[in-house]
Design an enzyme around this catalytic site. Structure first.
Site, PDB file in Angstrom:
ATOM      1  N   ASP A 149       3.479  -4.487  -5.999  1.00 29.80           N
ATOM      2  CA  ASP A 149       4.159  -5.687  -5.255  1.00 29.80           C
ATOM      3  C   ASP A 149       5.632  -5.590  -5.358  1.00 29.80           C
ATOM      4  O   ASP A 149       6.447  -5.823  -4.225  1.00 29.80           O
ATOM      5  CB  ASP A 149       3.775  -6.529  -6.189  1.00 29.80           C
ATOM      6  CG  ASP A 149       2.088  -7.171  -5.889  1.00 29.80           C
ATOM      7  OD1 ASP A 149       1.648  -6.519  -4.875  1.00 29.80           O
ATOM      8  OD2 ASP A 149       1.786  -8.031  -6.813  1.00 29.80           O
ATOM      9  N   HIS A 163       1.853   2.205  -3.461  1.00 31.74           N
ATOM     10  CA  HIS A 163       0.728   2.911  -4.231  1.00 31.74           C
ATOM     11  C   HIS A 163       1.071   4.356  -3.857  1.00 31.74           C
ATOM     12  O   HIS A 163       0.841   5.463  -4.657  1.00 31.74           O
ATOM     13  CB  HIS A 163      -0.529   2.473  -3.766  1.00 31.74           C
ATOM     14  CG  HIS A 163      -0.970   1.151  -4.595  1.00 31.74           C
ATOM     15  ND1 HIS A 163      -0.864   0.882  -5.844  1.00 31.74           N
ATOM     16  CD2 HIS A 163      -1.786   0.069  -3.857  1.00 31.74           C
ATOM     17  CE1 HIS A 163      -1.465  -0.308  -5.891  1.00 31.74           C
ATOM     18  NE2 HIS A 163      -1.889  -0.778  -4.763  1.00 31.74           N
ATOM     19  N   GLU A 184       0.713  -1.162  -0.051  1.00 26.07           N
ATOM     20  CA  GLU A 184       0.074   0.077  -0.014  1.00 26.07           C
ATOM     21  C   GLU A 184       0.900   1.365  -0.019  1.00 26.07           C
ATOM     22  O   GLU A 184       0.663   2.131  -0.630  1.00 26.07           O
ATOM     23  CB  GLU A 184      -0.954  -0.123   1.191  1.00 26.07           C
ATOM     24  CG  GLU A 184      -1.838  -1.266   1.146  1.00 26.07           C
ATOM     25  CD  GLU A 184      -2.877  -1.232  -0.140  1.00 26.07           C
ATOM     26  OE1 GLU A 184      -3.130  -0.137  -0.620  1.00 26.07           O
ATOM     27  OE2 GLU A 184      -3.138  -2.280  -0.509  1.00 26.07           O
TER      28      GLU A 184
END
Lengths: 284, 172
Positions: free
Chosen positions: A203, A144, A141
């Site tokens: 990832d 991102h 996260e």
């Protein structure tokens, strides 16, 4: 001026490996609009200022919390904040106002908002085996946020659906920043998902950030294995499966890019994780 | 070994017996005593060596070497592929069959699976779309924020050691 724009466009047609121009079609480009943009003195790749990024992210975080409350256990919330902050210190944006939260839903998922609010759900946390896996999820996260995936997607959709130029609105101090409408677009992203490429990139960033922070880099792959083994028929995973590439394809890619490039060592941290996980099970 | 770990191991073994599958090592790697990169090495396995997979723990697979003397331990899931007719046969990708291995058995081996679900609802796409901002909850969340000092203490507590590593390039 037209000459300058043409020269710039010709420049753009040369291979530039650092940028992906996606579906930019030079034949359809509106030259007059391009002239206008450049004459306004904007740089082609200017970023939305960080303050606006954070403002949008807080709006999205408030909406997420409107949909699901936090798990009412301050100790647990501090635990994910300490872990998340430790991870964020090993990134290129350590100074963002990073905030982490555990959402009180059995739906297994995790969310990031622009500017550094990151959420993981009770349902996902209960499926994890150790702290390295939680680190892998949070670091994905964080990835991102680092690459502004949600912000860029909001900018893109705002232009596409509403004809709004988020960048110029964010840059011009005096014009109002339509926070409510952009937050709505952002929430739609959580329901529909980001581009698959953004997920694969998060990832790749996630395993490295976890490894930099001293964790076993295979935490995130372990979580993906769990998701794959549970399968899409698990109703608590339906939202995650409909908004992400399949865990199988994510694992395939990670196995290729990680091979030989990350240390085989690192901490898994079971006992501390088990203590906190048990509090979730007891229904704190 | 803690009693809890032993119990988890036993559960894995029980779950594992039902799913034992033949596999082959793809990259020379260590067979370890426990599913932890710091655990003692039982043996070094060569690429191509045959193993039987009997259980899972996170990103680790419990394996037994084929041949005498058989050795038991744990290997990384990325270092093994299934061979023979095992798996569920839906083998599009390299991993699919390995992933199918523990399908359905997932909850047996993992620590205290998801059971306390009473009263806690799920979250739907529609609820995300129609959510209304809760600024009070946001401010409450922000009060739990950490800082570099707390984060360092947190890392020391678990003896986490930071490392310098570059990001990974995407696959070609």
């Amino acid at each position: 001026m037209r000459g300058l724009v043409l020269a710039l466009l010709i420049g753009l047609t040369q291979p530039v490996p650092a940028f992906d121009f996606g579906e930019l079609d030079l034949r359809k480009l509106d030259l007059d609009k391009a002239v206008k943009l450049i004459s306004k003195g904007k740089e082609a790749f200017a970023e939305v200022p960080q303050a606006r990024e954070i403002e949008l992210g807080r709006g999205m975080a408030a909406s997420l919390l409107g949909a699901v409350p936090l798990v009412p256990d301050p100790g647990l919330q501090r635990y994910v904040n300490d872990l998340g902050h430790w991870l964020a210190l090993h990134t290129e944006r350590p100074g963002l106002p990073w905030r982490f939260g555990i959402l009180d839903t059995m739906t297994a998922n995790a969310f990031a908002t622009p500017g550094g609010h990151v959420f993981v759900t009770r349902g996902l946390l209960l499926r994890l085996w150790n702290e390295a896996e939680l680190a892998g999820v949070l670091a994905h996260e964080i990835g991102h946020v680092l690459r502004r995936h949600h912000l860029r997607a909001v900018q893109h959709r705002a232009r596409l659906e509403l004809g709004m130029d988020v960048l110029s609105m964010a840059l011009e101090e005096r014009s109002g920043f339509p926070l409510d409408r952009l937050t709505g677009i952002g929430m739609e992203l959580y329901a529909r998902g980001l581009d698959k490429g953004d997920e694969y990139e998060a990832d790749r960033l996630g395993v490295v950030i976890a490894a930099r922070s001293g964790y076993d880099p295979y935490g995130l792959p372990g979580v993906l294995y769990t998701l794959a083994a549970s399968g899409a028929q698990d109703s608590d995973l339906a939202l995650m499966f409909s908004t992400h590439p399949s865990p199988q394809s994510r694992l395939e890619r990670l196995s290729v890019v990680m091979a030989g490039h990350l240390p085989e060592t690192g901490a898994t941290v079971r006992s501390r994780f088990d203590r906190y996980r048990a509090r979730l099970e007891e229904g704190h | 070994m803690k009693p809890g770990n032993f119990l988890a191991g036993l559960l894995l073994l029980v779950a594992g017996l039902a799913v034992a599958q033949e596999g082959r090592i793809t990259t020379a790697s260590a067979l370890r005593q426990a599913p932890d990169p710091a655990a003692a090495v039982v043996a070094y396995l060569k690429a191509g060596q045959a193993v039987t997979i009997t259980g899972r723990d996170g990103s680790w697979l419990q394996a037994r070497t084929v041949g005498e003397p058989a050795q038991k331990g744990w290997i990384r899931m990325f270092d093994v592929r299934l061979t023979g007719n095992g798996g569920a046969g839906r083998s599009a990708g390299t991993f699919s069959r390995l992933l199918d291995l523990f399908r359905g058995d997932e909850h047996k081996g993992a620590p205290g699976r998801v059971t306390s679900t009473i009263g806690i609802r799920g979250l739907t796409a529609e609820e995300l779309r129609t959510a209304r901002a809760d600024l009070r909850a946001l401010r409450q969340m922000e009060r739990f924020a950490s800082d570099p000092r707390r984060a360092l203490h947190f890392a020391d507590e678990a003896q986490l050691r930071a490392r310098r590593l570059g990001y990974l390039e995407p696959a070609p």
